[in-house]
Motif scaffolding. Structure first.
Motif, PDB file in Angstrom:
ATOM      1  N   ILE A   1       4.625  13.535  94.799  1.00 11.83           N
ATOM      2  CA  ILE A   1       4.629  12.953  96.142  1.00 11.83           C
ATOM      3  C   ILE A   1       6.030  12.576  96.613  1.00 11.83           C
ATOM      4  N   ALA A   2       6.997  12.533  95.697  1.00 12.85           N
ATOM      5  CA  ALA A   2       8.364  12.201  96.095  1.00 12.85           C
ATOM      6  C   ALA A   2       9.337  12.640  95.010  1.00 12.85           C
ATOM      7  N   LYS A   3      10.592  12.824  95.423  1.00 11.52           N
ATOM      8  CA  LYS A   3      11.677  13.087  94.484  1.00 11.52           C
ATOM      9  C   LYS A   3      12.762  12.046  94.745  1.00 11.52           C
ATOM     10  N   LEU A   4      13.123  11.308  93.716  1.00  8.38           N
ATOM     11  CA  LEU A   4      14.194  10.324  93.816  1.00  8.38           C
ATOM     12  C   LEU A   4      15.447  10.924  93.194  1.00  8.38           C
ATOM     13  N   ILE A   5      16.515  11.011  93.970  1.00  6.43           N
ATOM     14  CA  ILE A   5      17.765  11.637  93.507  1.00  6.43           C
ATOM     15  C   ILE A   5      18.907  10.641  93.664  1.00  6.43           C
ATOM     16  N   VAL A   6      19.669  10.444  92.604  1.00  5.43           N
ATOM     17  CA  VAL A   6      20.819   9.536  92.651  1.00  5.43           C
ATOM     18  C   VAL A   6      22.069  10.272  92.188  1.00  5.43           C
ATOM     19  N   ARG A   7      23.220   9.757  92.611  1.00  6.49           N
ATOM     20  CA  ARG A   7      24.495  10.326  92.175  1.00  6.49           C
ATOM     21  C   ARG A   7      25.465   9.214  91.833  1.00  6.49           C
TER      22      ARG A   7
ATOM     23  N   VAL B   1      22.420   7.113  85.330  1.00  2.00           N
ATOM     24  CA  VAL B   1      21.179   6.614  84.710  1.00  2.00           C
ATOM     25  C   VAL B   1      20.911   5.185  85.157  1.00  2.00           C
ATOM     26  N   GLN B   2      21.956   4.360  85.190  1.00  2.00           N
ATOM     27  CA  GLN B   2      21.789   2.971  85.617  1.00  2.00           C
ATOM     28  C   GLN B   2      21.342   2.889  87.071  1.00  2.00           C
ATOM     29  N   LYS B   3      21.924   3.744  87.927  1.00  2.00           N
ATOM     30  CA  LYS B   3      21.532   3.765  89.340  1.00  2.00           C
ATOM     31  C   LYS B   3      20.082   4.240  89.492  1.00  2.00           C
ATOM     32  N   LEU B   4      19.696   5.236  88.692  1.00  3.97           N
ATOM     33  CA  LEU B   4      18.308   5.715  88.730  1.00  3.97           C
ATOM     34  C   LEU B   4      17.352   4.600  88.330  1.00  3.97           C
ATOM     35  N   ASN B   5      17.717   3.857  87.305  1.00  3.98           N
ATOM     36  CA  ASN B   5      16.892   2.747  86.836  1.00  3.98           C
ATOM     37  C   ASN B   5      16.717   1.702  87.944  1.00  3.98           C
ATOM     38  N   ARG B   6      17.836   1.339  88.588  1.00  3.41           N
ATOM     39  CA  ARG B   6      17.777   0.366  89.681  1.00  3.41           C
ATOM     40  C   ARG B   6      16.895   0.868  90.821  1.00  3.41           C
ATOM     41  N   ALA B   7      17.084   2.138  91.199  1.00  5.45           N
ATOM     42  CA  ALA B   7      16.337   2.703  92.322  1.00  5.45           C
ATOM     43  C   ALA B   7      14.844   2.801  92.016  1.00  5.45           C
ATOM     44  N   LEU B   8      14.507   3.177  90.789  1.00  6.30           N
ATOM     45  CA  LEU B   8      13.088   3.248  90.409  1.00  6.30           C
ATOM     46  C   LEU B   8      12.435   1.874  90.456  1.00  6.30           C
ATOM     47  N   ASN B   9      13.150   0.843  90.053  1.00  3.87           N
ATOM     48  CA  ASN B   9      12.606  -0.515  90.096  1.00  3.87           C
ATOM     49  C   ASN B   9      12.431  -1.012  91.526  1.00  3.87           C
TER      50      ASN B   9
END
Length: 474
Positions: free
Chosen positions: A386-392, A400-408
């Motif tokens: 239903i969605a794709k979360l993409i971080v850079r 990885v840390q940004k992905l963790n923050r964004a997922l939370n």
């Protein structure tokens, strides 16, 4: 440039293509079934076209789609991914209808879609392939066992026309061979209408590395670096990373040269992906070529600054590729997490339903590609993504840390999603260090499954019931 394009797809990828069309000042036509009547891609498109009352049929009927394109005065068709995107018959019919197919030539789709033809072509052109066989269907069980013994167990059985993790069986000894062969053949016939099955040496616990290819109609072919797609469950990717966090620049250069050579051998045009298996000794083997845009194309866009859908359209329109290999450099690291409406504690069973709250993650270098919104009812007929979360970020660790923050931060209510599971992956020390291969989830699954928690709406209902009972007692 094209004036109007029909999108032969739905959901997230349809939204993504519409945005690319808008950037190029191109009108878009979105097809839909009644099950998709409230999907976001219909609200964004210039025009909409009811392709079928049936939730599946219209998206899989080349003639209905071409008719829709003709009736809405479209000049081209973009197939997205999934559905008919790698269907050579559809691509051929589009061209025969004097419309432009936004993708590679139908003959290339046909040749690369047949795993045996693709292997043969690559071997002929010096591209390293995994030791394997021709189709096994016309052989008796004794002959199949003889070939397997010669290759050496474990072996993997694959549907010749397979893809998306379907029609695959790993076989560890001769006693499993025939039952696995029959199961693989049945699945191949069901999903691909072709029950041809072949076998390959099973490379145990490799990394799954794919190179994004871009090629115009004039012989110019480049790669846009690699993606590591090793985090997968049952051959379905969950997380993709660009570039690979553990690949040396020398190996990247070697694999990139081979990927471009493979694309040229196939006479490839437009956007596509050359996929490799990479073993512990840094030996790599051609696995397959995907003749379409990939779900995970966004991570390549983030590190290169290129709009791949826009490039697809421009190449199909006859533009010359204005990029050389020396122009391509990685700008940090990007990671994509696929968010699925699934119950991870119930064997990842799809969990369609109504979205009661939707708060996508935000912030610098955080991107969400989706088609859902608050109040949207996820249909039960399609893929559960239903969605794709993409971080850079500038480094893999920071990404990885940004992905963790964004997922939370990412909140979806009303249905169960894979977000808690993805958060646990982010917190795993091996993932953070880049220490993973295709066996990662198989080995760690139980430790990564989240503790079951009730949805907020369930908790409210429990509290309301408890309060009502208390008042009744008083």
């Amino acid at each position: 440039m094209f004036r109007r394009i029909l999108i032969a797809n739905r959901g997230e990828i349809a939204v993504r293509i519409i945005r690319a069309c808008n950037d190029l000042n191109i009108e878009s036509v979105a097809i839909y079934s009644n099950a998709d009547r409230d999907s976001l891609h219909l609200k964004m498109a210039t025009k909409t076209y009811l392709i079928s009352d049936d939730p599946i049929k219209g998206y899989l009927d080349p003639d209905l789609i071409i008719q829709a394109a003709k009736e809405t005065d479209c000049e081209a068709i973009h197939p997205g991914y999934g559905f008919l995107s790698e269907n050579a018959t559809f691509a051929r019919k589009v061209v025969q209808a004097e419309l432009v197919w936004i993708g590679p030539n139908y003959e290339v789709i046909e040749n690369m879609g047949d795993k045996n033809k693709a292997r043969e072509l690559m071997q002929k052109n010096g591209i390293p392939i995994v030791p394997g066989s021709d189709p096994l269907n016309n052989l008796d069980s004794h002959s199949r066992a003889k070939i397997a013994n010669k290759i050496g167990y474990p072996i993997i059985l694959k549907a010749s026309s397979g893809g998306g993790g379907r029609g695959i069986r790993v076989v560890y000894n001769e006693s499993e061979l025939e039952s696995s062969f029959e199961a693989c053949k049945r699945e191949a016939l069901t999903f691909f209408k072709n029950d041809d099955v072949f076998m390959e040496k099973y490379i145990q616990n490799p990394r799954h590395i794919e190179f994004q290819i871009l090629a115009d109609n004039y012989g110019n072919t480049i790669h846009l670096l690699e993606r590591d797609c090793s985090i997968q469950r049952r051959h379905q990717k969950l997380i993709e990373i660009a570039p690979s966090p553990t690949m040396s620049s020398d190996l990247r250069r070697k694999m990139g040269v081979v990927a471009v050579a493979a694309a040229k051998a196939a006479k490839y045009t437009n956007a596509g992906t050359v996929e490799f298996l990479l073993d512990d000794d840094n030996k790599f083997y051609f696995m397959e070529m995907n003749t379409r845009i990939q779900v995970e194309h966004g991570v390549t866009e983030e590190i290169t600054g290129l709009d791949l859908i826009g490039r697809q359209i421009r190449i199909a329109n006859g533009e010359i590729l204005d990029l050389a290999q020396s122009d391509i450099h990685a700008q940090g690291y990007a990671i994509e997490a696929r968010i699925n409406a699934e119950d991870v504690n119930n064997d990842f069973l799809p969990n369609p339903g109504v979205i009661t709250a939707y708060y996508p993650a935000l912030g610098p270098f955080v991107r969400v590609d989706s088609y859902i919104y608050k109040g949207f009812k996820i249909p039960p007929f399609y893929d559960s993504m239903i969605a794709k979360l993409i971080v850079r970020a500038t480094s893999y660790d920071l990404a990885v840390q940004k992905l963790n923050r964004a997922l939370n931060e990412f909140k979806i209510r009303g249905v169960k999603t894979t977000i808690p599971f993805l958060i646990n992956i982010c917190n795993d020390k091996d993932f953070r260090r880049g220490h993973f291969d295709t066996s990662y989830l198989e080995e760690k699954l139980q430790s990564l499954l989240p503790q079951e928690t009730k949805d907020e709406s369930d908790l409210i209902a429990v509290i309301a019931t408890a309060l009502a009972a208390q008042f009744e007692e008083q």
